[in-house]
Design a protein around this motif. Structure first.
Motif, short mmCIF file in Angstrom:
data_model
loop_
_atom_site.label_atom_id
_atom_site.label_comp_id
_atom_site.label_asym_id
_atom_site.label_seq_id
_atom_site.Cartn_x
_atom_site.Cartn_y
_atom_site.Cartn_z
N ALA A 52 49.11 45.61 44.27
CA ALA A 52 50.34 46.34 43.92
C ALA A 52 51.15 45.57 42.88
O ALA A 52 51.70 46.15 41.94
CB ALA A 52 51.17 46.60 45.17
N ALA A 53 51.24 44.24 43.05
CA ALA A 53 52.00 43.42 42.10
C ALA A 53 51.33 43.43 40.72
O ALA A 53 52.01 43.53 39.69
CB ALA A 53 52.12 42.00 42.63
N ARG A 54 50.01 43.35 40.68
CA ARG A 54 49.29 43.36 39.40
C ARG A 54 49.43 44.70 38.70
O ARG A 54 49.59 44.77 37.47
CB ARG A 54 47.81 43.04 39.63
N LEU A 55 49.40 45.80 39.46
CA LEU A 55 49.56 47.12 38.87
C LEU A 55 50.97 47.29 38.30
O LEU A 55 51.15 47.84 37.21
CB LEU A 55 49.27 48.20 39.91
N ALA A 56 51.98 46.80 39.04
CA ALA A 56 53.35 46.88 38.55
C ALA A 56 53.54 46.04 37.29
O ALA A 56 54.21 46.46 36.34
CB ALA A 56 54.32 46.44 39.65
N ASP A 57 52.95 44.85 37.27
CA ASP A 57 53.06 44.00 36.07
C ASP A 57 52.41 44.68 34.87
O ASP A 57 52.93 44.61 33.75
CB ASP A 57 52.40 42.65 36.33
N ARG A 58 51.29 45.35 35.11
CA ARG A 58 50.63 46.06 34.01
C ARG A 58 51.52 47.20 33.50
O ARG A 58 51.60 47.43 32.28
CB ARG A 58 49.28 46.60 34.49
N SER B 190 41.63 54.91 36.64
CA SER B 190 40.96 53.94 35.76
C SER B 190 41.68 52.59 35.77
O SER B 190 41.03 51.54 35.67
CB SER B 190 40.88 54.49 34.33
N GLU B 191 43.00 52.61 35.93
CA GLU B 191 43.75 51.35 36.03
C GLU B 191 43.34 50.60 37.30
O GLU B 191 43.15 49.38 37.28
CB GLU B 191 45.26 51.62 36.03
N LEU B 192 43.22 51.32 38.41
CA LEU B 192 42.84 50.69 39.67
C LEU B 192 41.43 50.11 39.58
O LEU B 192 41.17 48.99 40.06
CB LEU B 192 42.92 51.70 40.81
N LYS B 193 40.51 50.86 38.96
CA LYS B 193 39.15 50.36 38.82
C LYS B 193 39.11 49.12 37.93
O LYS B 193 38.32 48.19 38.17
CB LYS B 193 38.26 51.45 38.24
N ASP B 194 39.95 49.09 36.92
CA ASP B 194 39.99 47.95 36.02
C ASP B 194 40.55 46.72 36.73
O ASP B 194 40.11 45.59 36.48
CB ASP B 194 40.83 48.29 34.79
N LEU B 195 41.52 46.92 37.61
CA LEU B 195 42.10 45.80 38.35
C LEU B 195 41.23 45.35 39.50
O LEU B 195 41.37 44.22 39.99
CB LEU B 195 43.49 46.19 38.89
N ASP B 196 40.35 46.22 39.96
CA ASP B 196 39.50 45.91 41.11
C ASP B 196 38.40 44.93 40.68
O ASP B 196 37.63 45.22 39.77
CB ASP B 196 38.87 47.19 41.66
N ASP B 197 38.32 43.81 41.36
CA ASP B 197 37.31 42.82 41.02
C ASP B 197 36.04 43.00 41.84
O ASP B 197 35.13 42.16 41.80
CB ASP B 197 37.85 41.39 41.20
N PRO C 270 42.83 38.68 54.04
CA PRO C 270 43.46 39.76 54.82
C PRO C 270 43.79 40.96 53.95
O PRO C 270 44.16 40.83 52.78
CB PRO C 270 44.74 39.10 55.35
N LEU C 271 43.66 42.14 54.54
CA LEU C 271 43.86 43.37 53.78
C LEU C 271 45.27 43.45 53.20
O LEU C 271 45.45 43.83 52.03
CB LEU C 271 43.60 44.59 54.69
N LEU C 272 46.28 43.10 53.98
CA LEU C 272 47.66 43.18 53.50
C LEU C 272 47.87 42.26 52.30
O LEU C 272 48.55 42.63 51.34
CB LEU C 272 48.63 42.83 54.62
N THR C 273 47.28 41.07 52.33
CA THR C 273 47.40 40.15 51.19
C THR C 273 46.75 40.75 49.95
O THR C 273 47.31 40.69 48.84
CB THR C 273 46.73 38.80 51.54
N TRP C 274 45.59 41.35 50.13
CA TRP C 274 44.89 41.96 49.00
C TRP C 274 45.68 43.14 48.44
O TRP C 274 45.82 43.29 47.23
CB TRP C 274 43.50 42.41 49.45
#
Length: 328
Positions: free
Chosen positions: A93-99, A69-76, A84-88
């Protein structure tokens, strides 16, 4: 603990994971105990408008809801595939860690996030997209550090291109797949190193190689004996060589030629190996850490991710009809 299996072929990637979620407690000694388990926990999701598959193991929640649910919430739901995929992946990963830091004030461990997708061609070009890319993200050792995605089954060339490999990658409960598919136990090197080198503490008894080196030094050159540090370094050197020869696994070039159906079948087989190891292996003690229905998904070039129906591996009595009396 869970099982994550990724299988990569030139034009697709397959993800398989189990659905068992466990609540654990860690004793002061460091021993982990399973308090309770839950079936059918969502561990496989599609993101970025179906352009990315994601699965995870380890921590199942940041305190409110599940990791899914956290990933779905962060997914725009980004439909713009020019990023690029690596940038995304790095941004996610950084947004999930900050959360996690905001909710818990630290990064809970262990945590392992695996994502796969394709990089599309630049606008105005007709060049076909590259092979699928898989990235592994784990929490860094320092809570303040930024998570760094690690490439899986590919590496960066000096000219900026990618060198791709194909086949299976698995994380979490990996003993079962390694025993069945590769012929050795991944826990074996650690046990052998302990026997060959001894404990890390200087007060621990010496390992077999240390004893050998000390004995040789005592017999050959008693007046020019090696120091304890030199003995330990020499023992580590030869232990590493011994282990490398013992557990080296040959490459599997056939994986490059698998069909999508064969990749799905083999990934499910590897997950089933972990299921058998955790549930039926006589040497395992304690509650199973892998179980419930397998969640299967795949991602092809130029197509959104597909999540298949769950596959149950349970061996119950309801599906069996007793044989008539007198029949063997």
């Amino acid at each position: 603990m869970t099982i994550n299996v990724a299988f990569k072929i030139p034009d697709a990637v397959v993800f398989v994971t189990d659905g068992l979620g466990s609540i654990t407690s860690v004793a002061p000694s460091g021993d982990e105990h399973i308090i309770s388990s839950m079936n059918d926990v969502e561990k496989l999701v599609s993101m970025r408008g179906g352009a990315v598959l994601a699965m995870f193991n380890g921590v199942g929640s940041l305190g409110s809801g599940t990791i899914a649910s956290e990933l779905k919430d962060l997914d725009d739901g980004d439909q713009d595939q020019s990023l690029p995929l690596l940038t995304w992946v790095s941004t996610l990963a950084a947004r999930l860690a900050d959360r996690a830091r905001r909710k818990l004030r630290y990064l809970p461990r262990p945590f392992h996030l695996i994502l796969a997708g394709f990089d599309t061609s630049p606008p105005g070009t007709e060049h076909a997209p590259e092979h699928p890319q898989i990235y592994s993200v784990g929490w860094p050792e320092k809570d303040s550090a930024t998570p760094h995605p690690e490439p899986v089954l590919h590496e960066l060339r000096r000219d900026g291109g990618l060198i791709h490999r194909f086949g299976a990658y698995y994380a979490g409960a990996t003993v079962g797949p390694a025993r069945f598919a590769e012929g050795f136990d991944p826990e074996l090197p650690a046990r052998l190193a302990g026997q060959l080198v001894g404990g890390e503490d200087s007060a621990s008894p010496p390992g077999l190689l240390e004893e050998l080196v000390r004995e040789v030094c005592a017999k050959v050159a008693p007046r020019a004996a090696l120091s304890n540090a030199e003995v330990r370094a020499l023992a580590l050197k030869y232990a590493g060589r011994t282990l490398q020869r013992l557990v080296s696994v040959p490459e599997a070039p056939m994986s490059e030629h698998y069909s999508l159906q064969a990749a799905i079948n083999y990934a499910i087989f590897l997950a089933a190996c972990a299921y058998a190891q955790e549930n039926w292996y006589p040497g395992r003690t304690g509650p199973a850490r892998v179980g419930s229905a397998l969640q299967v998904g795949y991602l092809r070039r130029h197509a959104p991710a597909e999540l298949l129906a769950s596959i149950r591996l349970d061996a119950g009595l309801k599906g069996f009809v007793p044989a008539p009396r007198g029949v063997a």
